[in-house]
Design an enzyme around this catalytic site. Structure first.
Site, mmCIF file in Angstrom:
data_model
loop_
_atom_site.group_PDB
_atom_site.id
_atom_site.type_symbol
_atom_site.label_atom_id
_atom_site.label_comp_id
_atom_site.label_asym_id
_atom_site.label_seq_id
_atom_site.Cartn_x
_atom_site.Cartn_y
_atom_site.Cartn_z
ATOM 1 N N ARG A 31 -49.496 63.639 61.439
ATOM 2 C CA ARG A 31 -50.359 64.628 62.109
ATOM 3 C C ARG A 31 -51.463 65.052 61.154
ATOM 4 O O ARG A 31 -51.257 65.065 59.938
ATOM 5 C CB ARG A 31 -49.556 65.875 62.478
ATOM 6 C CG ARG A 31 -48.332 65.604 63.302
ATOM 7 C CD ARG A 31 -48.678 65.449 64.757
ATOM 8 N NE ARG A 31 -47.480 65.266 65.562
ATOM 9 C CZ ARG A 31 -47.513 65.080 66.874
ATOM 10 N NH1 ARG A 31 -48.658 65.061 67.523
ATOM 11 N NH2 ARG A 31 -46.399 64.910 67.550
ATOM 12 N N GLU B 59 -45.060 52.002 46.853
ATOM 13 C CA GLU B 59 -45.175 53.446 47.101
ATOM 14 C C GLU B 59 -43.970 54.219 46.564
ATOM 15 O O GLU B 59 -44.111 55.348 46.091
ATOM 16 C CB GLU B 59 -45.336 53.697 48.609
ATOM 17 C CG GLU B 59 -46.685 53.238 49.134
ATOM 18 C CD GLU B 59 -46.891 53.526 50.614
ATOM 19 O OE1 GLU B 59 -45.930 53.355 51.401
ATOM 20 O OE2 GLU B 59 -48.010 53.925 50.971
ATOM 21 N N HIS C 218 -51.187 57.233 51.310
ATOM 22 C CA HIS C 218 -51.809 56.391 52.334
ATOM 23 C C HIS C 218 -51.712 54.930 51.918
ATOM 24 O O HIS C 218 -52.043 54.595 50.779
ATOM 25 C CB HIS C 218 -53.269 56.805 52.546
ATOM 26 C CG HIS C 218 -53.928 55.990 53.612
ATOM 27 N ND1 HIS C 218 -53.735 56.255 54.954
ATOM 28 C CD2 HIS C 218 -54.711 54.893 53.544
ATOM 29 C CE1 HIS C 218 -54.396 55.349 55.667
ATOM 30 N NE2 HIS C 218 -54.999 54.522 54.829
ATOM 31 N N ASN D 158 -51.137 63.600 49.872
ATOM 32 C CA ASN D 158 -50.802 62.639 50.918
ATOM 33 C C ASN D 158 -50.687 61.249 50.301
ATOM 34 O O ASN D 158 -51.283 60.969 49.256
ATOM 35 C CB ASN D 158 -51.892 62.629 51.995
ATOM 36 C CG ASN D 158 -51.558 61.695 53.142
ATOM 37 O OD1 ASN D 158 -50.401 61.627 53.587
ATOM 38 N ND2 ASN D 158 -52.543 60.947 53.620
ATOM 39 N N ARG E 133 -50.916 72.180 67.155
ATOM 40 C CA ARG E 133 -51.112 72.366 65.724
ATOM 41 C C ARG E 133 -50.929 73.809 65.272
ATOM 42 O O ARG E 133 -50.341 74.096 64.247
ATOM 43 C CB ARG E 133 -52.510 71.865 65.354
ATOM 44 C CG ARG E 133 -52.649 71.553 63.910
ATOM 45 C CD ARG E 133 -53.727 70.543 63.694
ATOM 46 N NE ARG E 133 -55.043 71.112 63.957
ATOM 47 C CZ ARG E 133 -56.184 70.481 63.658
ATOM 48 N NH1 ARG E 133 -56.158 69.288 63.097
ATOM 49 N NH2 ARG E 133 -57.335 71.044 63.920
ATOM 50 N N ASP F 123 -57.862 61.205 55.289
ATOM 51 C CA ASP F 123 -57.725 60.262 54.167
ATOM 52 C C ASP F 123 -58.965 60.235 53.274
ATOM 53 O O ASP F 123 -59.337 59.190 52.731
ATOM 54 C CB ASP F 123 -57.411 58.836 54.687
ATOM 55 C CG ASP F 123 -56.176 58.803 55.575
ATOM 56 O OD1 ASP F 123 -55.235 59.562 55.298
ATOM 57 O OD2 ASP F 123 -56.145 58.020 56.545
HETATM 58 C C1 GAR Z 1 -46.005 54.919 54.217
HETATM 59 O O1 GAR Z 1 -46.388 53.574 54.040
HETATM 60 C C2 GAR Z 1 -47.208 55.819 54.088
HETATM 61 O O2 GAR Z 1 -48.168 55.335 53.167
HETATM 62 C C3 GAR Z 1 -47.761 55.800 55.482
HETATM 63 O O3 GAR Z 1 -46.631 55.833 56.318
HETATM 64 C C4 GAR Z 1 -45.564 55.167 55.660
HETATM 65 C C5 GAR Z 1 -44.338 56.044 55.750
HETATM 66 O O4 GAR Z 1 -43.171 55.332 55.477
HETATM 67 N N1 GAR Z 1 -48.597 56.937 55.714
HETATM 68 C C6 GAR Z 1 -49.652 56.911 56.532
HETATM 69 O O5 GAR Z 1 -49.982 55.926 57.149
HETATM 70 C C7 GAR Z 1 -50.401 58.211 56.611
HETATM 71 N N2 GAR Z 1 -51.597 58.050 57.367
HETATM 72 P P1 GAR Z 1 -41.792 56.095 55.252
HETATM 73 O O6 GAR Z 1 -41.567 56.991 56.458
HETATM 74 O O7 GAR Z 1 -40.768 55.018 55.146
HETATM 75 O O8 GAR Z 1 -41.927 56.888 54.001
#
Ligand code: GAR
Length: 295
Positions: free
Chosen positions: A96, A179, A114, A112, A70, A150
């Protein structure tokens, strides 16, 4: 109360670890020359991430910082963000956890995405857990990143149904489509100054009673109140915020909450109520809504 609006196009960086479909949505929403902001940098901890390829195809700088701990990653990332004069960092499928120090530097300018209705289902394997629990609804959350996982203040949420026969894959696909609209919308609200994390000196700003009312709200309701606050401020009526939070600000308070709901994509039936507002107030609400419907 936060750095936005900047009065110039914002410079955005996206951190992504994988396929990057949300990055793609952000690249589309904030291309070079967009008056609100443009993606100028894409960073990944994974040199194989397809997200990097998506950025390059659109002529956006893409940098891999292969994960070697990190401290090393964050040191290089912070230097790059400074060198590229980045205003806002968007985590989009970045898998990460960032340190308290990194988050401290970027708090209020670090978002972020989620794939659940936080505070429910933080962490990983969200869709499997949602299905196992028999939920009828799920969704996605854009939130300010704080030092937990989160846990930061919610900026915007969207909902989708869980349908009979859903698998983790079908549910994931439905949430992803949501999203792709939700994240750009949340970023527009932030860049227009219509979203901010709750200020730390709430009592000083709002007085005891209104601050207490705000603090008693669920984490999902707080962003609505903060948008109403931002709208009243933009309309030169910030003096009404404490009364508005207590439901005592009359027509201006109603207008601010109506606009705050509609800006987040509330049922368009609410739009009909805008027509019932006095002309001066109505013009403000319509102005705020016009801004969101423009690109
Ligand atoms: C998305 O659904 C996002 O919400 C999730 O990863 C996916 C990424 O998709 N994020 C997490 O789970 C964060 N903890 P993408 O690479 O196609 O954008």
């Amino acid at each position: 109360m936060g750095p936005f609006p900047l009065g110039r196009p914002a410079r955005l960086a996206v951190f992504a670890s994988g396929r990057g479909t949300n990055l793609e949505a952000l690249l589309e929403a904030f291309p070079k020359g967009h008056p609100l902001g443009e993606v100028v940098l894409v960073l990944s901890d994974n040199p194989e991430a397809y997200a990097l390829e998506r950025a390059r195809r659109r002529g956006v700088e893409a940098v891999a910082l292969p994960w070697q701990g990190r401290r090393a990653f964050e040191g290089e990332a912070l230097a790059l963000l400074e060198a590229r004069r980045v205003d806002l960092v968007l985590l989009a499928g970045f898998m990460r956890l960032l340190s308290a120090q990194f988050v401290g530097v970027w708090y209020g300018r670090l978002l972020n995405l989620h794939p659940s209705l936080l505070p429910d289902y933080p962490g990983l394997r969200v869709h499997e857990r949602v299905l196992a629990a028999g939920e009828r609804q799920t969704g996605s959350t854009v939130h300010f990143v704080d030092q937990g996982m989160d846990t930061g203040p919610i900026l915007l949420q969207g909902r989708v149904p869980v349908l009979p026969g859903d698998t983790p894959e079908t549910l994931e696909a439905r949430v992803l489509r949501l999203e792709h609209r939700l994240y750009p919308k949340a970023v527009r609200l932030l860049l227009r100054g219509l979203a901010f994390p709750p200020p730390s000196d709430l009592k000083g700003r709002l007085g005891e009673e209104a601050a207490g009312a705000f603090l008693a709200l669920s984490p999902r309701d707080k962003p609505l109140y903060l948008r109403a606050w931002a709208l009243l401020r933009a309309w030169g009526r910030e003096d009404l915020v404490p009364a508005a939070f207590l439901g005592r600000a009359g027509v201006w308070g109603r207008a601010a909450f109506l606009a705050a709901h509609l800006l987040a994509g509330a049922d368009p039936v609410l739009r009909e109520e805008v027509a019932t507002l006095p002309p001066e107030v109505r013009a403000r609400v319509e102005g705020a809504l016009r801004v969101e419907s423009s690109p």
